[in-house]
Design an enzyme around this catalytic site. Structure first.
Site, PDB file in Angstrom:
ATOM      1  N   GLU A 186     -23.975  14.754  15.291  1.00  0.00           N
ATOM      2  CA  GLU A 186     -24.682  13.772  14.425  1.00  0.00           C
ATOM      3  C   GLU A 186     -23.911  12.474  14.528  1.00  0.00           C
ATOM      4  O   GLU A 186     -22.650  12.333  14.258  1.00  0.00           O
ATOM      5  CB  GLU A 186     -24.740  14.378  12.934  1.00  0.00           C
ATOM      6  CG  GLU A 186     -25.580  15.838  12.942  1.00  0.00           C
ATOM      7  CD  GLU A 186     -25.418  16.101  11.831  1.00  0.00           C
ATOM      8  OE1 GLU A 186     -25.129  15.482  10.459  1.00  0.00           O
ATOM      9  OE2 GLU A 186     -26.273  17.369  11.496  1.00  0.00           O
ATOM     10  N   HIS A 217     -30.102  14.717   8.304  1.00  0.00           N
ATOM     11  CA  HIS A 217     -29.138  15.262   7.435  1.00  0.00           C
ATOM     12  C   HIS A 217     -29.508  14.836   5.951  1.00  0.00           C
ATOM     13  O   HIS A 217     -28.605  14.418   5.220  1.00  0.00           O
ATOM     14  CB  HIS A 217     -27.734  14.956   7.888  1.00  0.00           C
ATOM     15  CG  HIS A 217     -26.992  16.043   7.388  1.00  0.00           C
ATOM     16  ND1 HIS A 217     -25.916  16.511   8.141  1.00  0.00           N
ATOM     17  CD2 HIS A 217     -26.702  17.027   6.176  1.00  0.00           C
ATOM     18  CE1 HIS A 217     -25.065  17.544   7.359  1.00  0.00           C
ATOM     19  NE2 HIS A 217     -25.622  17.964   6.487  1.00  0.00           N
TER      20      HIS A 217
END
Length: 308
Positions: A261, A279
């Site tokens: 990420e 997220h």
């Protein structure tokens, strides 16, 4: 007497900032890169982070007066917790404040897959109005398999049951007696994968859960089943996941987390039955306010003499 100092490296709810300011000098360093963080962290008693920075030994060693490192959220994977504690620095997170937010997003991702919401809207945006092209599925009457029946998983189970789903779960740390009130059947992982129409992951990422679902496990899932991951990236082998979705074995994947990420370009994103959010599970106004207020309260107990 000098007021304590708090360094905040990523956006936090204004209620949290106001809470810090009641007892400390606060620096909001949202644009700071790693070099700047290393340069300034030594001047602060408390460091409030999210996921932008890896808080490793180098950062901790530079924090000469740090008494606490606080995570504006749940996961601590990017913080060297053991080393911080060796140095006498407390590590805080707020594990319960965003439970409802993550659970609700999980249900939203399931509904998105089941009703093909994203591709339907994409076609409308292109000027089409083809209602017959987007036949979906009801969740009522389907079986939801939850991997890790903690506080978030339990909340997902409760909402799913209200929709009319049957819920089974795999959690090696719980007994059937412990979950009797939830009306959830505890099963083995292979049994869950073979029975569930939707599998939802809520486990932490550990050495035991890394790539817990690989090619072999995904092959055990029912033909056309959906997989949802709002737990942690890395629990699913993304290469194996791509193969399972692209081949049609899985009906689709929805996730709020990825192994890397931000993930950059990922071939999963080219599949029409894949939905990924950045997220955002805990990113609601309500959860962020609770997190900010709780952090302000807990940090005060550590850096303000006599505050306990």
């Amino acid at each position: 007497m000098e007021r304590p100092r708090v360094l905040v490296t990523e956006p936090i709810d204004p209620a949290g900032v106001a809470g810090f300011q009641e007892y400390a000098e606060v620096k909001l360093a949202f644009d700071a890169d790693r070099a700047e963080l290393l340069n300034i962290v030594g001047d602060y008693d408390a460091l409030v982070v999210r996921v932008k920075h890896k808080i490793d030994r180098e950062v901790i060693d530079r924090g000469a007066r740090l008494k606490v490192i606080a995570m504006n959220g749940i996961g601590l994977n990017h913080i060297d917790v053991n080393y911080a504690k060796e140095k006498g620095i407390a590590v805080l997170n707020v594990p319960d404040a965003s439970n409802d937010s993550v659970a609700e997003l999980t249900i939203g991702l399931m509904l998105n897959l089941a009703r093909r919401i994203n591709p339907a809207f994409a076609s409308v945006r292109e000027g089409q109005w083809n209602k017959h092209a987007f036949i979906g599925h009801e969740l009522k009457g389907k079986t939801l398999g939850i991997i890790a029946l903690g506080k978030i998983g339990s909340r997902v189970a409760h909402i799913a049951q209200a929709i009319g789903m049957d819920v089974i779960a795999f959690d090696p740390f719980l007994t059937p007696q412990a979950v009797a009130a939830l009306k959830v059947e505890l099963v083995s992982l292979p049994d869950l994968l073979g029975r569930a129409d939707v599998v939802s992951i809520h486990a932490p990422l550990t050495k035991d859960t890394y790539h817990l679902l690989g090619a072999e496990e995904l092959a055990q899932m029912k033909e056309g089943a959906f997989l949802v991951n709002a737990g942690r990236g890395g629990i699913v082998d993304e290469e194996a996941l791509y193969a399972a979705v692209a081949s049609g074995h899985l009906g689709g994947f929805a996730g709020d987390v990825m192994e890397t990420e931000p993930p950059g370009k990922n071939k999963l994103f080219g599949l029409p039955n894949v939905v990924v959010t950045p997220h955002i599970g805990g990113n609601t106004h309500e959860a962020q306010r609770r997190i900010g207020l709780r952090l302000a309260e807990e940090i005060k107990k550590i850096i303000v003499p006599g505050a306990r």
